[in-house]
Every structure is written in C-alpha cells, then in structure tokens.
Write a protein that holds these residues in place. Sequence first.
Motif, mmCIF file in Angstrom:
data_model
loop_
_atom_site.group_PDB
_atom_site.id
_atom_site.type_symbol
_atom_site.label_atom_id
_atom_site.label_comp_id
_atom_site.label_asym_id
_atom_site.label_seq_id
_atom_site.Cartn_x
_atom_site.Cartn_y
_atom_site.Cartn_z
ATOM 1 N N GLN A 211 -0.427 6.800 2.806
ATOM 2 C CA GLN A 211 -1.765 7.328 3.024
ATOM 3 C C GLN A 211 -2.806 6.217 3.146
ATOM 4 O OE1 GLN A 211 0.233 8.205 0.335
ATOM 5 N NE2 GLN A 211 1.032 10.018 1.355
ATOM 6 N N PHE A 212 -2.519 5.037 2.566
ATOM 7 C CA PHE A 212 -3.479 3.941 2.575
ATOM 8 C C PHE A 212 -2.743 2.602 2.647
ATOM 9 C CE2 PHE A 212 -6.818 1.223 0.616
ATOM 10 C CZ PHE A 212 -7.830 1.497 1.532
ATOM 11 N N PRO A 213 -2.206 2.268 3.830
ATOM 12 C CA PRO A 213 -1.527 0.977 3.981
ATOM 13 C C PRO A 213 -2.506 -0.171 3.727
ATOM 14 C CG PRO A 213 -1.117 2.406 5.876
ATOM 15 C CD PRO A 213 -2.190 3.054 5.052
ATOM 16 N N MET A 214 -2.015 -1.222 3.079
ATOM 17 C CA MET A 214 -2.860 -2.362 2.722
ATOM 18 C C MET A 214 -2.613 -3.592 3.595
ATOM 19 S SD MET A 214 -4.758 -1.225 0.289
ATOM 20 C CE MET A 214 -5.404 -2.632 -0.572
ATOM 21 N N CYS A 215 -1.818 -3.444 4.657
ATOM 22 C CA CYS A 215 -1.666 -4.525 5.628
ATOM 23 C C CYS A 215 -1.342 -3.902 6.978
ATOM 24 C CB CYS A 215 -0.610 -5.550 5.204
ATOM 25 S SG CYS A 215 1.081 -5.195 5.677
ATOM 26 N N GLY B 283 0.827 -1.192 0.000
ATOM 27 C CA GLY B 283 0.000 0.000 0.000
ATOM 28 C C GLY B 283 0.867 1.250 0.000
ATOM 29 N N THR B 284 0.257 2.353 0.386
ATOM 30 C CA THR B 284 0.950 3.640 0.424
ATOM 31 C C THR B 284 0.908 4.184 1.847
ATOM 32 O OG1 THR B 284 -1.052 4.914 -0.006
ATOM 33 C CG2 THR B 284 0.185 4.137 -1.942
ATOM 34 N N SER C 184 2.488 -3.007 7.642
ATOM 35 C CA SER C 184 2.891 -1.768 6.960
ATOM 36 C C SER C 184 2.270 -0.573 7.671
ATOM 37 C CB SER C 184 2.448 -1.798 5.491
ATOM 38 O OG SER C 184 3.155 -2.778 4.762
ATOM 39 N N GLY C 185 1.009 -0.694 8.072
ATOM 40 C CA GLY C 185 0.324 0.383 8.781
ATOM 41 C C GLY C 185 0.997 0.742 10.088
ATOM 42 N N ASN D 130 5.189 1.168 -2.834
ATOM 43 C CA ASN D 130 4.125 0.179 -2.785
ATOM 44 C C ASN D 130 4.542 -1.063 -3.572
ATOM 45 O OD1 ASN D 130 1.774 -1.309 -2.820
ATOM 46 N ND2 ASN D 130 0.509 0.303 -3.700
ATOM 47 N N GLN E 134 2.570 4.384 11.034
ATOM 48 C CA GLN E 134 2.169 5.117 12.241
ATOM 49 C C GLN E 134 3.374 5.535 13.064
ATOM 50 O OE1 GLN E 134 -0.619 2.379 14.117
ATOM 51 N NE2 GLN E 134 -2.334 3.658 13.468
#
Length: 112
Positions: free
Chosen positions: A26-30, A23-24, A33-34, A51, A38
């Motif tokens: 701005q929009f983590p996809m796991c 993801g990015t 990664s999130g 990504n 943070q």
Amino acid sequence: MTDARALIDNAVKTHDVVLFMKGTPQFPMCGFSGQVVQILDYIGVTYEGVNVLDDADIRQGIKDYSNWPTIPQLYVKGEFLGGCDIVREMFQSGELQTHLADKGVQVRQPAA
C-alpha cells in the motif's frame, strides 16, 4: 539471524507469491519496490508483502537467503524469481504471466 531465516523461510514456503520489499504494497518506500507492486497489482496476483525496513535482520537475511544483493525480491511457490529488473522484463515479454499461470497462480492478464 536464525530467527530471521526461519521467518523468511516460512514466508517463502507458506505463500504462493511473496515480495520482500522496502515498505508495504500500500505504501512502497522505494521506486523499485513500487514498480514490482504495480506489476503484480496490474496482473491481479494475490501476494504477501514483507517490509524489510521493519527488521534489519530480515533485510540482510533475505539477501543471504537468496544470495541476491538487492531488494525487492519476488518468490513464486518457494522459488526466487528475481528483483525489479528481472520482474519488469518478464512482465513486458509476457513471461511473468505465463510463469505464474504455469505455477498455478491466478493472473488477471494471461500472456497472449
């Protein structure tokens, strides 16, 4: 795969801090990664997010590049720092903030 390796090598060498993630920023996809996003956002680090879901060659290539099997992967000044667990442990102990500051990377939350 050589194009992916060149792209990875360029990202690692041209950005002080780069996060290879799903993801990015701005929009983590796991979740992993999130968590790293943070942490980096909390300590105020400027970083480049790549990504790996956009390109299968980069997704596999970063694992080969670092000889590390999982994503996300954080690089600081061209050096592989680790994945989510390592980054989280370093953050909690203050070691991440100290390491970044020692490398000349601006952090908002210096270690005490």
